[in-house]
Design a protein around this motif. Sequence first.
Motif: not given
Lengths: 415, 415, 415, 415
Positions: C150-158
């Motif tokens: 749900t965090y806006h910097k999606k690459f961190l989730h990736q």
Amino acid sequence: VPTVRSSNKLKILNDPIYGFISIPNTLIFDLIEHPYFQRLRRIKQLGLTSYVYPGALHTRFHHAIGAMHLMSTCILTLRKKGTEITSEEEEAVLAAILLHDIGHGPFSHALEELLIPGMSHEKLSALLMEELNHQLSGRLNLCIEIFNNTYHKKFLHQLVSSQLDMDRLDYLKRDSFFTGVSEGIISTDRIIAMLNVINDTLVVEEKGIYSIEKFIIARRLMYWQVYLHKTVLSAENMLVKIILRARQLLCEGKKIFTLQPLNEFLEGRITKASFRESSDTLLKFTQIDDDDVFACVKQWQFDTDKVLSTLSRFLLNRNLFNTEISKEAFNEEHLESLSKLITTNYQLNDKEIAYFLIQGKLQNNAYNAQKDRINIYYKNGQILDIAQAADQLNISALSAPVEKFFLCYPKDCLI
Amino acid sequence: VPTVRSSNKLKILNDPIYGFISIPNTLIFDLIEHPYFQRLRRIKQLGLTSYVYPGALHTRFHHAIGAMHLMSTCILTLRKKGTEITSEEEEAVLAAILLHDIGHGPFSHALEELLIPGMSHEKLSALLMEELNHQLSGRLNLCIEIFNNTYHKKFLHQLVSSQLDMDRLDYLKRDSFFTGVSEGIISTDRIIAMLNVINDTLVVEEKGIYSIEKFIIARRLMYWQVYLHKTVLSAENMLVKIILRARQLLCEGKKIFTLQPLNEFLEGRITKASFRESSDTLLKFTQIDDDDVFACVKQWQFDTDKVLSTLSRFLLNRNLFNTEISKEAFNEEHLESLSKLITTNYQLNDKEIAYFLIQGKLQNNAYNAQKDRINIYYKNGQILDIAQAADQLNISALSAPVEKFFLCYPKDCLI
Amino acid sequence: VPTVRSSNKLKILNDPIYGFISIPNTLIFDLIEHPYFQRLRRIKQLGLTSYVYPGALHTRFHHAIGAMHLMSTCILTLRKKGTEITSEEEEAVLAAILLHDIGHGPFSHALEELLIPGMSHEKLSALLMEELNHQLSGRLNLCIEIFNNTYHKKFLHQLVSSQLDMDRLDYLKRDSFFTGVSEGIISTDRIIAMLNVINDTLVVEEKGIYSIEKFIIARRLMYWQVYLHKTVLSAENMLVKIILRARQLLCEGKKIFTLQPLNEFLEGRITKASFRESSDTLLKFTQIDDDDVFACVKQWQFDTDKVLSTLSRFLLNRNLFNTEISKEAFNEEHLESLSKLITTNYQLNDKEIAYFLIQGKLQNNAYNAQKDRINIYYKNGQILDIAQAADQLNISALSAPVEKFFLCYPKDCLI
Amino acid sequence: VPTVRSSNKLKILNDPIYGFISIPNTLIFDLIEHPYFQRLRRIKQLGLTSYVYPGALHTRFHHAIGAMHLMSTCILTLRKKGTEITSEEEEAVLAAILLHDIGHGPFSHALEELLIPGMSHEKLSALLMEELNHQLSGRLNLCIEIFNNTYHKKFLHQLVSSQLDMDRLDYLKRDSFFTGVSEGIISTDRIIAMLNVINDTLVVEEKGIYSIEKFIIARRLMYWQVYLHKTVLSAENMLVKIILRARQLLCEGKKIFTLQPLNEFLEGRITKASFRESSDTLLKFTQIDDDDVFACVKQWQFDTDKVLSTLSRFLLNRNLFNTEISKEAFNEEHLESLSKLITTNYQLNDKEIAYFLIQGKLQNNAYNAQKDRINIYYKNGQILDIAQAADQLNISALSAPVEKFFLCYPKDCLI
């Protein structure tokens, strides 16, 4: 005089030992690209050791870059522990370790001070750094201060040159790796992780003491197993004799094959003084490498001089001399019977015999407590020399140098 | 009593260290399949060392198979050099090394002689071999002779048990590997390649001397870095105190959780004599392992006895005691202030304090020249103890045992 | 409820794979010290795989720390390439990868969704993170956002969860390493060096394409050689049947040995709903691990229920079922003859037969282009899915999932 | 003509890859000692690849011995599985693999068929084997039969030359190792363990299928990452142009520096016919190696011919041409603008431009199903080509050769 090109890439190099090595800044990149440094690609780290360990073909080029890589890691570690190292100092100490061996000539130690009497590779490194500094308009000023130990932060020099410098850490690991003598492989990661700087002095933290013990033992093992291996001794001393024979023939005015500018070094015309007298001398030095020497040896195997051709052919075809090693000096009787046999087998005159009966001394000094020291830092603030610090006396025992005598001669003269 | 199944496959096992391990014959296969041996899968090689080195979860099962693999290699080498080893002897010596540690109980050395006072793992190994031999109708006769050193070819016993046996070679390498203490990794290949048998005695050939030096240094390093690591000491001594507390409570008739048949060992009812009196005792021993002990510790963290529950909870959650190590005995004052603080912090009575203030001695003996020897064989036929043979005195220096005192207590009582 | 202790050391851990791992900050240290995380020391990464590969005893604890280490390296790399990652984000993403597997229960995937029907380990990880966040007064807010994407910097989730996340990089390397299946060992260094972030998306730079191909092939190889190995399948399915038998007996009111609080999970009383209804449920979950299960299995080998005791004894003594694998469903005839034979050999009734004739399906999906993608970034700015990008069609070929049928039954019923 | 010395030691060699390599018999020892074979010490395995991967200095000497070592292992494995290999066949197949590359000339493939048009290294190997056989009075008769595939046991030839021969296994592993491209490192142990001989054909057992898949992928990766690396292409093509320029100048009667007997090969006077016409030709071939070529290049950097000196200086100082790679042929416009720029920058005439604008094609063929096959052997007796056998179509996809166009030109002409 070649000039430094200005390409600016911070590349990544593959290294079989460390995996990846990053070029940390453009100065380092420019230095690596410089023809003086590229020349190191053609200078084997371990002379003729590949005659015994066929993997040992690694060069001064690779070693210098490896040591630079360890320096990067070390700087990171020391900074984490609170040691201040400015970015200028970082650049300078990285350049200093990169260039510390740039003065090595063909076959590294094997021919050192033979091609240019009285000039160690360290002196030549210093001259080449000066020249590079000139070409680079002073960008190496601080690097040179650190290299010459005139900079006030003494630990930076220690990282470049001491009994626990990045040079030793890399060469021990690299030489073990490429020879396949896996027991010499040291844990550079662990040793570097244990380093610290206390009162401007490089120290090893207490818990690193056993790693240092092991480092010294590994060094000792590499001496006997690799650096002073009988067959390596034989091959390298044969090459020395070949060079000496070529020099003698040239001095006597005999025409033998040589290459420009190696011929000047072979003739023995170039001395310490030559470097002061002409700036060309240094440039000539940067133009000779392993390939010139071996190209000559290959031509010499067909020379009309029997000594030169025999030694050259023997070396090329790995028909190496037998080596004897002894704690005591060899007795005269033994030497005489060998002389006679060699004279007969090879039909030599008295002056020629010395090319076929090689005598010398070798020395191993795993840790020299007299020189500089490896300091151990205790949690209570105490600092002790490793020789005092270890639980046992073994390190101080190791620090007594071992000296032995050796003798090499043709295999067919084995009595 | 379980019986040996007769499946006959000569399988290949994967080993992160040696790559592939081949099961050399059906006897070895049958022994590995036996429940007594399978049990070793649940006995960690290094007790609670994984609390410091998380990779150190390897078991006695893996070590025993690894040592058996080295023995195979060693037999090949010795035969090539002309040592006669019959196929019966081969089978027997392989079985002997495979079974040398089968008498280890839960957490190996950590609880040795605690669960069964007076019974070392070697004695238990001997008992279990006898039992297996019985089940196998005498197929282990020769194996047992070699293990007990009653067989006339003494070098076979030396391969199983001496200062340079396949046991040590494997455990040193394996422990280094799985802890990640890479400096302890020895070159088993090289050491084995240097072995020979002269006059029925296992010797190392001259040129292997530096490898042996390095092996002894590696062993020394592993002692301080791993086997006697402060935090491992703390964890294992806490576990000892937990067992002792459980025993005391059981003896006092208190009801605490236990498991069958571990309870009998906890109560201290099983002694050396029990094994003679009932054949059941040995079977019970083969039914306990690490899992039983930890399953109990996990239940005990909720026990009503404060000492038992606190220690158990601390151990499970890795809230380990602080450890002090000293060359001299700890002075009484220091011990007294610690006692007071612990009593206050944990509200203990006088009898309970010993569970929270643990005292002991530790010893490192990298090479013991008094025991058996590592013999170096010189080309001239001479055989010397490594301590005499090495160029330096360092090995004999190393052979002086190092003894230290230690003290463990709760972290919040650190003064 | 245990509380988080506040000790503050930035330690260094030894890892056989990466050498040294540094604890990067105090939050990570506190999380590692927490009992919920320490519990992972008692949960094997690969269930019962050590029955085939004896080195595969590594735990979720070690894997989680390894993945955290790779994340540190990755952050360094991405920042060098210009991707902005704040120090808050760094802390959060490190915590997220450290905790990604904290919801694994006994024997990891082997018993997943069996002990708590309907609860994947991911859901349990999410619940435990919430609980830890509560105990840590919100220090994990950002970590949870990243974990839940749900965090806006999606690459961190990736980096935490995708087809090329730090989880996969570590487990593939670690599982290969500890099993000794060296062909599965991937170059995590090289893959990480090739990562970049373009438009908030994790991409692999063009020149990394062959490394990715090799990563997918290595993954495929590990599936067939390790994760879906016949004998591992057999052991793990036998354990499943043991649990199911215990559950049935408990439900029928039969008294069998169990341990607190494992008994509640065995009985099947704990469901998804239980976690909402009582905060105790989660705490109980954190108290069960591999040791409880095996301690029970060990007691059950002596249970009066024949099915339970036979399966338990077989599993403990590694008397594992034979496994057949087939591309097509097994035909009824074959199943029937097996059933008959088993019934006869083990004297079972109709309800019991299912515990001795295990049927199932297995699937391998080395790369799933339908799910998320591995994106290749070309110098010209183009971004392509690896399946489109590779020179050949092989990756897209690989992305077709392979499904097979399997059957396990006692060895003595092999027809 | 040198003669073979008769020393008889069965030595052990250190290899960084395999640890120890044993010389298996006196024939192999004599062949290794022979000057023709010792020459391989001066022929780098990978031409100028060390310009990109500084560790890649390994030689044909080391590779040949490594492949011989794998052959020893392979023979052991096959015999264990019941394949009959007599001791004569063993000696012969070991000699065949040892000598398979003896016909390589300076810089291996980089200058192949350039110095002697129309002569591949295989043809030269065959000639040299004949000559050695003559010197050795027929001891290589069987070896030559196997090499030429005229011996009735066809699998022996397959071990020497096929898509899964010991040559490929060693070079793939060795090249990966010394370049540091660790992803190319294959598990030779595992592949060899999976080999078998069925109906006189070399096959891979079913369970080895994923290892073979991985071997093919590793080979593919090495092609793009190493063998066809842009910068290696550039360096090697620059060397080719240097040789061609020297040849042209010599043909035009210009005096340039050369060495005996390299000059004859430079002049292009030696052709396939020369070997038939004079027995001296082969001897001359055995006298040239990397050192001669580089010694000339070093002299040529000071030649008066601008093309020769510029290219030589550029190569020595690693001022390498820029390389473009494209799936399609380069368009005329692009080539023309480059030509113009080069002409201007280097003041060249029309004939000289081709030395500075290098065009060519490159091809990668990881597995060629048209040639010979890698056969997979199923337990049910079936034998299938790997391309048919793999679960997926990926192998057959890989077998489509990839062809690309390349272009190299001076960096300062980059448009």
